[in-house]
Design an enzyme around this catalytic site. Structure first.
Site, PDB file in Angstrom:
ATOM      1  N   ILE A 202     -28.042  65.177  35.566  1.00  0.00           N
ATOM      2  CA  ILE A 202     -27.131  65.168  36.919  1.00  0.00           C
ATOM      3  C   ILE A 202     -25.581  64.770  36.415  1.00  0.00           C
ATOM      4  O   ILE A 202     -25.333  63.523  35.941  1.00  0.00           O
ATOM      5  CB  ILE A 202     -27.499  64.146  37.672  1.00  0.00           C
ATOM      6  CG1 ILE A 202     -29.002  64.179  37.917  1.00  0.00           C
ATOM      7  CG2 ILE A 202     -26.898  64.314  39.156  1.00  0.00           C
ATOM      8  CD1 ILE A 202     -29.813  65.540  38.527  1.00  0.00           C
ATOM      9  N   HIS A 207     -23.434  55.911  40.582  1.00  0.00           N
ATOM     10  CA  HIS A 207     -24.337  55.015  40.324  1.00  0.00           C
ATOM     11  C   HIS A 207     -24.582  54.102  41.505  1.00  0.00           C
ATOM     12  O   HIS A 207     -23.598  53.063  41.578  1.00  0.00           O
ATOM     13  CB  HIS A 207     -24.360  54.182  39.117  1.00  0.00           C
ATOM     14  CG  HIS A 207     -25.349  53.069  38.971  1.00  0.00           C
ATOM     15  ND1 HIS A 207     -25.949  53.117  37.836  1.00  0.00           N
ATOM     16  CD2 HIS A 207     -25.544  52.205  39.694  1.00  0.00           C
ATOM     17  CE1 HIS A 207     -26.961  52.032  37.855  1.00  0.00           C
ATOM     18  NE2 HIS A 207     -26.559  51.403  38.783  1.00  0.00           N
ATOM     19  N   ASN A 289     -34.545  47.644  38.029  1.00  0.00           N
ATOM     20  CA  ASN A 289     -34.229  46.388  37.183  1.00  0.00           C
ATOM     21  C   ASN A 289     -35.269  45.236  37.972  1.00  0.00           C
ATOM     22  O   ASN A 289     -34.849  45.042  39.013  1.00  0.00           O
ATOM     23  CB  ASN A 289     -32.726  46.090  37.517  1.00  0.00           C
ATOM     24  CG  ASN A 289     -31.936  47.154  36.675  1.00  0.00           C
ATOM     25  OD1 ASN A 289     -32.524  47.633  35.635  1.00  0.00           O
ATOM     26  ND2 ASN A 289     -30.980  47.337  37.376  1.00  0.00           N
ATOM     27  N   ARG A 291     -35.193  41.943  37.792  1.00  0.00           N
ATOM     28  CA  ARG A 291     -34.508  40.887  37.695  1.00  0.00           C
ATOM     29  C   ARG A 291     -33.348  40.442  38.435  1.00  0.00           C
ATOM     30  O   ARG A 291     -33.169  41.217  39.510  1.00  0.00           O
ATOM     31  CB  ARG A 291     -34.068  40.850  36.294  1.00  0.00           C
ATOM     32  CG  ARG A 291     -32.865  41.954  36.051  1.00  0.00           C
ATOM     33  CD  ARG A 291     -31.812  41.680  34.792  1.00  0.00           C
ATOM     34  NE  ARG A 291     -30.493  42.487  35.000  1.00  0.00           N
ATOM     35  CZ  ARG A 291     -30.863  43.788  34.471  1.00  0.00           C
ATOM     36  NH1 ARG A 291     -31.992  44.502  34.114  1.00  0.00           N
ATOM     37  NH2 ARG A 291     -29.812  44.730  34.576  1.00  0.00           N
TER      38      ARG A 291
HETATM   39  C1  MV4 Z   1     -28.909  59.845  33.959  1.00  0.00           C
HETATM   40  C2  MV4 Z   1     -27.631  60.321  33.839  1.00  0.00           C
HETATM   41  C3  MV4 Z   1     -27.599  61.679  34.415  1.00  0.00           C
HETATM   42  N1  MV4 Z   1     -28.809  62.447  34.709  1.00  0.00           N
HETATM   43  N2  MV4 Z   1     -30.100  60.449  34.228  1.00  0.00           N
HETATM   44  C4  MV4 Z   1     -27.425  55.707  32.058  1.00  0.00           C
HETATM   45  C5  MV4 Z   1     -28.294  54.236  32.361  1.00  0.00           C
HETATM   46  C6  MV4 Z   1     -29.557  54.526  32.676  1.00  0.00           C
HETATM   47  N3  MV4 Z   1     -29.927  53.817  33.687  1.00  0.00           N
HETATM   48  C7  MV4 Z   1     -29.742  55.893  33.075  1.00  0.00           C
HETATM   49  N4  MV4 Z   1     -28.252  56.757  32.900  1.00  0.00           N
HETATM   50  C8  MV4 Z   1     -28.160  57.771  33.279  1.00  0.00           C
HETATM   51  N5  MV4 Z   1     -29.070  58.511  33.435  1.00  0.00           N
HETATM   52  C9  MV4 Z   1     -29.947  61.904  34.483  1.00  0.00           C
HETATM   53  N6  MV4 Z   1     -31.044  62.563  34.563  1.00  0.00           N
HETATM   54  C10 MV4 Z   1     -26.431  59.685  33.551  1.00  0.00           C
HETATM   55  C11 MV4 Z   1     -26.794  58.344  33.363  1.00  0.00           C
HETATM   56  C12 MV4 Z   1     -25.622  57.453  33.308  1.00  0.00           C
HETATM   57  C13 MV4 Z   1     -25.050  56.316  33.911  1.00  0.00           C
HETATM   58  C14 MV4 Z   1     -25.795  55.957  34.997  1.00  0.00           C
HETATM   59  C15 MV4 Z   1     -25.513  54.717  35.747  1.00  0.00           C
HETATM   60  C16 MV4 Z   1     -24.266  54.191  35.330  1.00  0.00           C
HETATM   61  C17 MV4 Z   1     -23.508  54.771  34.322  1.00  0.00           C
HETATM   62  C18 MV4 Z   1     -23.845  56.089  33.489  1.00  0.00           C
HETATM   63  C19 MV4 Z   1     -23.038  56.287  32.762  1.00  0.00           C
HETATM   64  C20 MV4 Z   1     -23.585  57.349  31.995  1.00  0.00           C
HETATM   65  C21 MV4 Z   1     -24.625  57.951  32.211  1.00  0.00           C
END
Ligand code: MV4
Length: 502
Positions: A202, A207, A289, A291
């Protein structure tokens, strides 16, 4: 109630937990590594024990030593804070076996959510929306076929990963098989488990996470959302609550889904459900998470709930003191993580002695810090040394208070992220709330050292007017630089702003 709690952590979070215990009339036991002998958490606790040398694996990660100190000191519970052993199911189980309460969820819940495929399976049973992806145990050929259906770009994720670890972006089918191989090898080396799965990537998402609290009596509530899109290389830098992208209706929906996700593993304690929200406002479960999180104070400031005190009560078997309908969000809170890193040099970690320190105070300002004059910042631990949290009646007031507090803050002797945060608070896109997780890859807030006072004021006034309903003033202050030229838009915003102020 517990008589004595051991805090299995260091830094600002150890201090935060000690304070909560003191307010509950509970004695505290600190543990420390050799260089942390003079740390604030050691001074503030009622007793303190050295548990080994600087390296975390020889001290803060030694579950056996922690349980031994708990026994010797007569502590009836252990609070793990965040990081270190906070999401280690074996440690939670070892506490249980030793007859010591782990102030957190059950080992089973930690384990279920720690494995990302199991987490997806668990929450899906409760109807939680997932990012489209693959089930467990597919062979590479089946993964390739599934990828075609999902559509590229695709993320290969390690089931044992999380927080961005063991994740690979694949742009096209010809890269998939080699990426799968590399991801499996990496996952095996890092986690001892080579299970991987695919998710549709995505792009340009926000976030957003929901804070949940669950007691041992089956009551689960949520405390609204936090916006955590301002991050760099999976390290969050700024968090806020609420999010500009979430209205009351979306909050209620996300909240109910987060509660269902927690229920799917019979969750107990404070926890966080992470979501990705795409440009259309659709949201998908990412991970949980299990925690207390670094950014919990923004939720505390807008809900008035002391999450750490509540966590301790819950661990002791008490009921949640609030029902969902008692939770009200008031105003806006923003947190800046103050790290010992040089924002002008690619956030290079900075070490050394804090030779002078002045922390901000004043209306709406909260500082969670482990700093004192003479504190030695070491490269052994996380570079976050303090958190600055601002509360305001609305987002504009929170931003204004934050930049005021940042400009008062003095930490001499090490480089810190403070100049970065000041520039961010002054950046129009931040003030607009127009950002996603890619924001810091594409925008570099300018270090404000050279910026004129006038420009700062223009930006602030613009943000303020925006939130007071003055959309036209915002357009003047931030829009259309090509047409008006920089100096004119600054000046007109300033004038509009000054007129409204007087
Ligand atoms: C993703 C995404 C886009 N698409 N999954 C990064 C941390 C982990 N919690 C999962 N993450 C991501 N998963 C899908 N299918 C983009 C991220 C991501 C991201 C997520 C949250 C906060 C910052 C981020 C930075 C880069 C990528």
């Amino acid at each position: 109630m517990f008589k004595k709690v051991l805090i299995a952590n260091r830094g600002e979070i150890a201090v935060r937990i000690i304070r909560a215990c003191q307010e509950r009339g509970i004695s505290t036991v600190a543990v420390f590594s050799e260089p942390d002998r003079t740390a604030l958490h050691v001074r503030y606790a009622d007793e303190a024990y050295c548990i080994g040398p600087a390296a975390a694996r020889d001290s803060y990660l030694r579950g056996d030593k922690l349980i031994d100190v708990a026994r010797r000191s007569g502590a009836d519970a252990i609070h793990p804070g965040y990081g270190f052993l906070a999401e280690n199911a074996q440690f939670a189980a070892a506490c249980r076996d030793a007859g010591i309460t782990f102030i957190g969820p059950s080992p089973e819940a930690i384990e279920a959510m720690g494995d990302k495929i199991t987490a997806r399976e668990s929450v899906a049973r409760e109807g939680v929306p997932l990012v489209p992806g693959t089930p467990r145990d597919l062979r590479d050929a089946d993964l390739a076929a599934a990828a075609e259906k999902l559509g590229y770009p695709i993320l290969v994720k390690a089931s044992a990963g999380g927080g961005g670890k063991g994740m690979r972006l694949v742009q096209s089918p010809d890269e998939l098989i080699s990426s799968l191989g590399a991801a499996r090898r990496e996952a095996l080396a890092a986690f001892g488990n080579d299970n991987v799965y695919l998710e549709k990537a995505i792009e340009g998402a926000r976030h957003i996470e929901i804070q949940v609290m669950a007691d041992r009596h089956g009551n689960i509530i949520h405390l609204g959302e936090r916006e955590c899109s301002i991050q760099r290389r999976h390290q969050k830098l700024v968090e806020e609550s609420p999010s500009v992208a979430v209205d009351a209706e979306t909050r209620a929906k996300m909240g109910a889904i987060a509660v269902a996700a927690a229920r799917s593993v019979d969750y107990v304690s404070a926890g966080t459900i992470e979501f990705l929200m795409d440009k259309n406002g659709s949201f998908y479960f990412l991970e949980m998470n299990t925690r207390l999180q670094v950014e919990h104070p923004v939720t505390e400031l807008v809900t008035g709930v002391d999450i750490v005190k509540e966590m301790i009560s819950i661990a002791d078997g008490r009921r949640l003191r609030l029902k969902q309908e008692d939770v009200r969000m008031q105003g806006w809170a923003i947190e800046c993580r103050i790290t010992a890193e040089d924002p002008d040099n690619n956030f290079m970690p900075s070490s050394g002695r804090v030779v002078a320190l002045r922390e901000p105070t004043g209306p709406g300002i909260r500082v969670e810090s482990s700093l004192f004059q003479g504190y030695e910042v070491s490269l052994y631990y996380d570079p976050m040394v303090a958190k600055l949290i601002a509360w305001g009646e609305n987002r504009a007031e929170a931003i204004l208070r934050m930049r005021r507090a940042l400009s008062e803050y003095r930490i001499a002797g090490v480089k810190t992220s403070i100049p970065f945060h000041l520039a961010l608070m002054d950046s129009p896109r931040f003030q607009w709330g127009q950002f996603d997780t890619k924001f810091l890859e594409t925008h570099t807030p300018i270090t404000p050292g050279d910026l004129e006072q006038q420009q700062r004021l223009a930006a602030i006034v613009g943000a303020m007017l925006h939130h007071e309903g003055g959309l036209r003033a915002l357009a003047i202050s931030h829009g259309d630089q090509g047409e008006h030229g920089q100096s004119s838009w600054r000046r007109s915003a300033l004038l509009t702003g000054m007129r409204s102020l007087w």
